[in-house]
Design a protein around this motif. Structure first.
Motif, PDB file in Angstrom:
ATOM      1  N   SER A  30      42.956  48.743  52.611  1.00 49.00           N
ATOM      2  CA  SER A  30      42.852  48.540  51.158  1.00 49.00           C
ATOM      3  C   SER A  30      43.195  49.806  50.377  1.00 49.00           C
ATOM      4  CB  SER A  30      41.431  48.085  50.799  1.00 49.00           C
ATOM      5  OG  SER A  30      40.481  49.053  51.226  1.00 49.00           O
ATOM      6  N   SER A  31      43.056  50.970  51.027  1.00 49.47           N
ATOM      7  CA  SER A  31      43.380  52.217  50.326  1.00 49.47           C
ATOM      8  C   SER A  31      44.857  52.310  49.984  1.00 49.47           C
ATOM      9  CB  SER A  31      42.959  53.421  51.182  1.00 49.47           C
ATOM     10  OG  SER A  31      43.629  53.378  52.442  1.00 49.47           O
TER      11      SER A  31
ATOM     12  N   SER B 133      45.339  47.988  42.700  1.00 50.53           N
ATOM     13  CA  SER B 133      44.178  47.258  42.196  1.00 50.53           C
ATOM     14  C   SER B 133      44.489  45.780  42.009  1.00 50.53           C
ATOM     15  CB  SER B 133      43.715  47.863  40.870  1.00 50.53           C
ATOM     16  OG  SER B 133      44.782  47.842  39.907  1.00 50.53           O
ATOM     17  N   GLU B 134      45.736  45.453  41.665  1.00 45.69           N
ATOM     18  CA  GLU B 134      46.112  44.041  41.520  1.00 45.69           C
ATOM     19  C   GLU B 134      46.079  43.325  42.860  1.00 45.69           C
ATOM     20  OE1 GLU B 134      47.768  46.545  40.304  1.00 45.69           O
ATOM     21  OE2 GLU B 134      47.555  46.310  38.118  1.00 45.69           O
ATOM     22  N   GLU B 135      46.547  43.998  43.909  1.00 43.82           N
ATOM     23  CA  GLU B 135      46.524  43.386  45.233  1.00 43.82           C
ATOM     24  C   GLU B 135      45.093  43.211  45.739  1.00 43.82           C
ATOM     25  OE1 GLU B 135      50.758  44.947  47.100  1.00 43.82           O
ATOM     26  OE2 GLU B 135      48.973  46.214  47.276  1.00 43.82           O
TER      27      GLU B 135
ATOM     28  N   ASP C  72      35.667  41.099  43.140  1.00 38.06           N
ATOM     29  CA  ASP C  72      35.468  42.322  42.368  1.00 38.06           C
ATOM     30  C   ASP C  72      35.460  43.503  43.337  1.00 38.06           C
ATOM     31  OD1 ASP C  72      35.143  43.966  40.253  1.00 38.06           O
ATOM     32  OD2 ASP C  72      33.054  43.431  39.818  1.00 38.06           O
ATOM     33  N   TYR C  73      35.776  44.685  42.788  1.00 37.89           N
ATOM     34  CA  TYR C  73      35.842  45.892  43.626  1.00 37.89           C
ATOM     35  C   TYR C  73      35.317  47.081  42.837  1.00 37.89           C
ATOM     36  CZ  TYR C  73      37.761  49.847  46.219  1.00 37.89           C
ATOM     37  OH  TYR C  73      37.909  51.026  46.910  1.00 37.89           O
TER      38      TYR C  73
END
Length: 498
Positions: free
Chosen positions: A53-54, A58-60, A67-68
């Motif tokens: 995820s890094s 943010s869209e992906e 939520d993140y």
């Protein structure tokens, strides 16, 4: 916070190897720490997408989770935490076992969200899922039938429309008030006809004809004629309105209906040929046999009794147990009748003259009836009788319990299906009338009613009815939800049930 115990691995030098980056997920308010090396065992799943995820924007990331939090690196999913306990088992044990109390259909939606194939589900859970799917299919069929009974086929015209209305009137008591009244009248006629048939055999109520023979009272004959007239009209109307004439004629219940009215007309035709024909011995025996066939009309009660229909279906599902009972009894009757004949044949006053004649004694002894017309007179014969009725009790008792269980299960299932079908109809009426307010972005499911969101992700506001098939071949019927939403899923669910 809950989770599975982390297994640490050692390298070739015996020192503990470094672990992968920890991934913190929040499932419906419950946090859990996962590890990349565990999640990558199934790279096609949604959780495996969190490992790198890094490297994602943010869209992906927003497409993966609800939520993140970049400060804590926590991924939030608005899902059921109890179902997720089962989902995470895949990464540790290679298969998923659905826990008791979780709706199978809802759990399959969870697996679909986490991008896990249904093949990973345990075999016992697959069988349970199949049962629930079959039950939902039966509910959908009942809902479809109720809707057809209430609304009919809008494309029908002329004679076809009249035929459908007549079929609903004669065959579907729940479709309208007149149909319900006709069913009650038919039920009353069946009872009256059965009572008249029994009362007509009482000698004090019979009259003598010109030859001095006892015959039925004229009043009872008139009542019998009226009942047969009703049964005939009812049968013809149902036959005319039936959509499938061949299937109607060959149906078991319709065969019983035909047998209930046929003897009356056969006797009427034979009587019209004159007294000479009726005096023939063969004709008299045929007439007597036809009169006995009138008892078939009592089975017409099954058409108006859901309890009798349930009993019939339960017996059909218990054919294996019934066959086992008959096999036990057959073996016991043959064995003990042969032993009884052998032990009693040397007695001067023996009642066992042959093995076939001893079958009757074995049957009434093993069933613990014991009329006393045939009984053993020797000591060995009495010991054989004692053993035979003990074995008979055991042979009868063994298959009875499974048969009772089948009846109870089938009856409860029928009650659940009828209740669920009516509930589904009420929910559809609420949706159509606009009284139901959809909870925006919430996941709701009512077990047995079959209502849940089309997608459990936010942004999907159409309500999905999975039980009803789209006539064009779609998976279901979607209805636009209302623009007013509830403040919580619990509030929406409470209003949804009420």
């Amino acid at each position: 916070m809950w989770g599975f115990q982390r297994t640490r691995y050692a390298d070739c030098n015996g020192s503990e190897a470094s672990e992968e980056t920890e991934i913190v997920v929040n499932i419906g308010g419950v946090k859990q720490v996962l590890y990349g090396d565990v999640l990558t065992r199934f790279p096609e799943t949604r959780l495996a997408e969190l490992v790198d995820s890094s490297l994602k924007s943010s869209e992906e990331i927003s497409l993966i989770c609800d939520d993140y939090d970049p400060d804590t690196g926590e991924f939030y999913f608005d899902r059921d935490p109890e179902a997720f306990k089962c989902i995470i088992e895949l990464y540790y044990y290679g298969e998923i076992h659905m826990k008791r109390g979780i709706c199978p259909i809802c759990f399959m939606k969870e697996m679909e969200f986490w991008k896990i194939d249904s093949d990973f589900l345990d075999e016992c859970c697959k069988s349970h899922l199949k049962e629930v799917e079959d039950e939902l299919a039966e509910i959908a069929e009942k809902v479809r039938t109720i809707l057809v009974d209430r609304e009919g086929d809008p494309s029908a015209r002329g004679w076809q429309r009249f035929q459908i209305c007549l079929w609903r009137l004669m065959e579907k008591p729940e479709s309208s008030l007149p149909a319900h009244i006709i069913a009650i009248v038919s039920f009353i006629f069946i009872l009256i006809s059965s009572v008249v048939m029994c009362v007509g055999t009482i000698p004090d109520l019979q009259v003598e004809d010109s030859e001095g023979k006892l015959t039925e009272h004229p009043v009872l004959e008139v009542i019998e004629t009226v009942c047969i007239g009703w049964f005939t009209i009812e049968y013809l109307l149902r036959l005319i309105s039936s959509p499938n004439k061949i299937k109607f004629v060959l149906s078991f219940m319709n065969i019983i209906d035909f047998m209930a009215i046929m003897p009356f007309y056969v006797v009427l035709i034979l009587t019209s040929f004159g007294a000479g024909v009726m005096e023939l011995a063969n004709v008299q025996q045929a007439v007597q046999a036809l009169r006995i066939m009138r008892i078939a009309r009592i089975f017409k009660l099954a058409r108006h009794s859901s309890g009798l229909q349930t009993l019939t279906s339960a017996l059909k599902s218990s054919l294996k147990e019934l066959g086992l009972l008959l096999m036990y009894m057959g073996v016991g009757v043959f064995l003990f009748s042969a032993l009884g004949y052998t032990m009693e044949q040397n007695h001067p006053d023996t009642l066992f003259t042959s093995i076939p004649q001893s079958f009757w004694w074995a049957v009434i002894t093993m069933t613990t009836v014991g009329y006393g017309d045939v009984y053993p007179k020797t000591t060995l014969g009495r010991c054989n009788a004692a053993i035979s009725f003990l074995c008979g009790v055991i042979a009868i008792a063994l298959p009875i319990h499974p048969i009772i269980n089948n009846f109870v299960l089938f009856y409860n299932k029928q009650q659940v299906l009828e209740t669920a079908a009516k509930h589904e109809i009420e929910l559809m009426a609420l949706r159509t009338g606009g009284e139901l307010k959809a909870a925006s972005g919430s996941h709701k499911h009512i077990c047995g009613a079959g209502a849940w969101d089309n997608d459990m992700r936010p942004g999907h506001s159409d309500t999905f009815i999975p039980l009803l098939k789209d006539p064009r071949g779609g998976a279901g019927i979607q209805t636009p939800s209302m623009d007013t939403s509830f403040e919580s899923t619990a509030e929406a669910t409470e209003h949804f049930i009420s």
